[in-house]
Design a protein around this motif. Structure first.
Motif, short mmCIF file in Angstrom:
data_model
loop_
_atom_site.label_atom_id
_atom_site.label_comp_id
_atom_site.label_asym_id
_atom_site.label_seq_id
_atom_site.Cartn_x
_atom_site.Cartn_y
_atom_site.Cartn_z
N SER A 49 0.70 -11.73 6.98
CA SER A 49 -0.01 -11.80 5.69
C SER A 49 -1.33 -12.55 5.74
CB SER A 49 0.89 -12.47 4.64
OG SER A 49 1.23 -13.79 5.03
N PHE A 52 -4.64 -10.92 4.44
CA PHE A 52 -4.76 -10.34 3.10
C PHE A 52 -6.03 -10.80 2.38
CE2 PHE A 52 0.10 -9.70 2.60
CZ PHE A 52 0.01 -8.63 3.48
N MET A 55 -9.55 -9.80 4.66
CA MET A 55 -10.06 -8.45 4.89
C MET A 55 -11.49 -8.22 4.40
SD MET A 55 -8.29 -6.76 6.88
CE MET A 55 -9.21 -5.23 6.72
N LEU A 73 -4.30 -4.20 9.16
CA LEU A 73 -3.35 -4.99 8.37
C LEU A 73 -1.91 -4.78 8.83
CD1 LEU A 73 -4.88 -4.53 4.85
CD2 LEU A 73 -4.38 -6.73 5.91
N ASP A 74 -1.50 -3.54 9.06
CA ASP A 74 -0.06 -3.34 9.22
C ASP A 74 0.41 -2.81 10.55
OD1 ASP A 74 -0.74 -0.66 8.98
OD2 ASP A 74 -0.13 -0.52 6.90
N SER A 301 3.92 -7.45 -0.01
CA SER A 301 2.78 -7.28 0.90
C SER A 301 1.70 -6.41 0.26
CB SER A 301 3.24 -6.66 2.22
OG SER A 301 3.79 -5.37 2.02
N TYR A 305 -2.00 -7.93 -0.64
CA TYR A 305 -3.19 -7.32 -0.04
C TYR A 305 -4.16 -6.82 -1.11
CZ TYR A 305 -5.86 -3.37 1.84
OH TYR A 305 -6.86 -2.48 2.14
N ILE A 429 2.13 -1.86 2.62
CA ILE A 429 0.70 -1.61 2.78
C ILE A 429 0.45 -0.14 3.10
CG2 ILE A 429 -1.36 -2.22 4.09
CD1 ILE A 429 -0.10 -4.97 4.54
N GLY A 433 -0.38 0.78 -0.35
CA GLY A 433 -1.81 0.62 -0.06
C GLY A 433 -2.51 1.96 0.06
#
Length: 523
Positions: A49, A52, A55, A73-74, A301, A305, A429, A433
């Protein structure tokens, strides 16, 4: 915590003396060993995390595409989640401390590489390597911890501390990242791992013992490949479709990914030593607990984010102010995780599993009151209320997973629990996301794939900026509503299907019949 040691039924086989752990009071070495173990655990959770809030800075420095930003990110979470089960089994067989040491060294080296990555592609690669190393740390750390504390009561307390540390790492990751970015460049969020890794490599051989299970069966390499490939191909298809639209390549990748995952599941059902024992999911308590391990992390998450971008790019907060706004929710989540064992003892595990989902749903739906001009108060209220549910879920799931299997398979049991968390973290995400990215692509001004990229386009008018921010907030709202509805539905399902006799994770269900208890070799 020890009820999984014996097979169920009237004809139980009593383990021989060399198979039993004789409880004794742990000395200072055990508690120091716990403290040493918690260092890597905190890092692995934080690195899920920590980016987050970072970014926007990463985007400014490396200019990743929308697809690359999601992978940065993931990919870490997917690497951890897809390999946890395999490394849990490897640690059981070849030595958990040995795997811990190797994983910590690779984690530190990959962190240094990520800190100085010159572009998005190298950063993705180093994040993936960090995820591989992280997958070696979690199951073996919990298994070694279980050997440090042979008394069931103290072991449960130590596991509670472990779970609280893991949850705290998830919660404080964005706050730590925000604080660092206020004074340093984006790579500093990875360099903070190095002192902890070095200290662990120095102290672990002194305070921890080597532990392995002597009869775990061979590791099925094909299952490892199938699980990792299936997850990555499926997620690639989802991400690419959200960022670029439906084309032949992601559609084919998605179909191949789903078929690969189906093959993986079928293979596990026929293996003598599967990576995942799907028979456990016949127990409805275990199944609800496993879903509870995945869904809250997915919601948390995704909202963390998207919330970081909302606070900085929509409301215009500095990264430090955004970190301070995230602090109340992180504090509530951490404290709740710590007090949950006492809460479960008072209200029962059934009530805790049900309640957590309704708290999360209520908190998520509060985000609907946020707008492009205001929403800090609503955001804080959302994270605080949802944080209560997150904290309960993290703690209850960990204890349920450990109670479900024999203690000598603690590495594999921990892997199942942490896989649920890590896959949930990455799926949040990837799915929610990507949904937000898709909505932005359709409703935004069509100048770039993300809000941050759009805002960097020169010569924007106030109307275009407003349209871009409005499209992003719509995506945030959609992600929050879907996650909230899923949590409310799971809470209602648990209310209906969890047995009323279920009062705590230690009494969640009878363990599946097992043959003999595996010997554990401690060196």
């Amino acid at each position: 915590m020890t009820r999984g040691w014996l097979p169920s039924g009237p004809h139980r086989t009593i383990p021989s003396m060399n198979e039993q752990h004789v409880p004794h009071s742990p000395g200072p070495r055990a508690w120091l060993g716990l403290l040493v173990i918690l260092g890597p655990v905190l890092l692995v959770a934080m690195d899920s995390s920590v980016l987050f809030l970072a970014m926007p800075k990463v985007t400014e420095a490396l200019s990743p595409t929308a697809d690359q930003a999601l992978w940065i990110l993931d990919v870490y979470g997917f690497a951890v989640g897809s390999l946890l089960i395999a490394f849990g089994t490897i640690g059981d067989r070849y030595g958990r401390l040995k795997l811990l040491m190797t994983g910590a060294a690779v984690f530190g080296a990959a962190s240094a590489g990520a800190a100085f990555a010159p572009g998005p592609e190298p950063l993705i690669a180093f994040r993936a390597l960090m995820g591989v190393a992280g997958a070696t740390l979690l199951p073996s750390a919990l298994a070694v911890l279980s050997e440090l504390f042979t008394d069931p009561r103290l072991r449960a307390k130590a596991i509670g501390i472990f779970a609280a540390t893991f949850a705290a790492g998830f919660a404080i990751g964005p706050v730590v990242g925000g604080q660092l970015l206020n004074s340093f460049w984006w790579g500093s969020v990875f360099l903070i791992n190095l002192p902890v890794v070095v200290l662990f490599l120095i102290l672990a051989p002194v305070l921890l013992r080597e532990v392995r299970a002597t009869r775990t069966g061979r590791i099925d390499a094909l299952s490892v490949v199938l699980s990792a490939a299936g997850i990555l191909l499926t997620v690639y298809a989802i991400k690419h479709a959200a960022a670029e639209g439906l084309t032949v390549a992601p559609m084919v990748a998605g179909i191949v990914g789903v078929v690969t995952l189906w093959w993986f599941v079928r293979r596990q059902l026929h293996l003598q030593h599967p990576l995942i024992d799907f028979r456990l999911f016949r127990d409805r308590v275990f199944t609800i607990a496993a879903i509870t391990g995945l869904l809250p992390l997915a919601a948390w998450s995704a909202v963390a984010y998207l919330g970081g971008i909302y606070l900085q790019s929509v409301l215009g907060l500095t990264v430090l102010d955004a970190a301070l706004v995230a602090l109340p929710g992180a504090a509530v989540l951490t404290v709740t995780c710590i007090v949950t064992p006492a809460l479960v003892a008072r209200i029962g595990g059934r009530a805790a599993l049900i309640t957590c989902h309704f708290f999360i749903a209520a908190g998520l739906l509060l985000l609907l009151a946020t707008s492009i001009s205001s929403g800090i108060g609503w955001y804080v209220s959302s994270t605080v209320i949802a944080g209560i549910g997150y904290g309960i879920s993290f703690s209850v799931v960990a204890d349920t997973a450990i109670a479900a299997v024999p203690a000598e398979r603690a590495g594999s049991a921990a892997a199942i629990a942490e896989t649920s968390n890590e896959i949930g973290n990455a799926l949040g995400i990837a799915l929610l996301g990507s949904l937000a990215a898709l909505i932005f692509r359709f409703q935004g001004p069509e100048l770039a794939g993300t809000l941050n990229e759009t805002l960097q386009v020169p010569g924007l008018t106030a109307a275009v900026i407003g349209d871009a921010k409005s499209a992003f907030v719509t995506g945030l709202h959609a992600a929050a509503v879907i996650a909230g509805i899923l949590h409310a539905a799971l809470g209602a399902f648990a209310l209906r299907h969890l047995p009323r006799a279920f009062t705590g994770t230690d009494g969640a269900s009878e363990p599946l019949p097992r043959g003999t208890v595996e010997e554990v070799s401690v060196r």
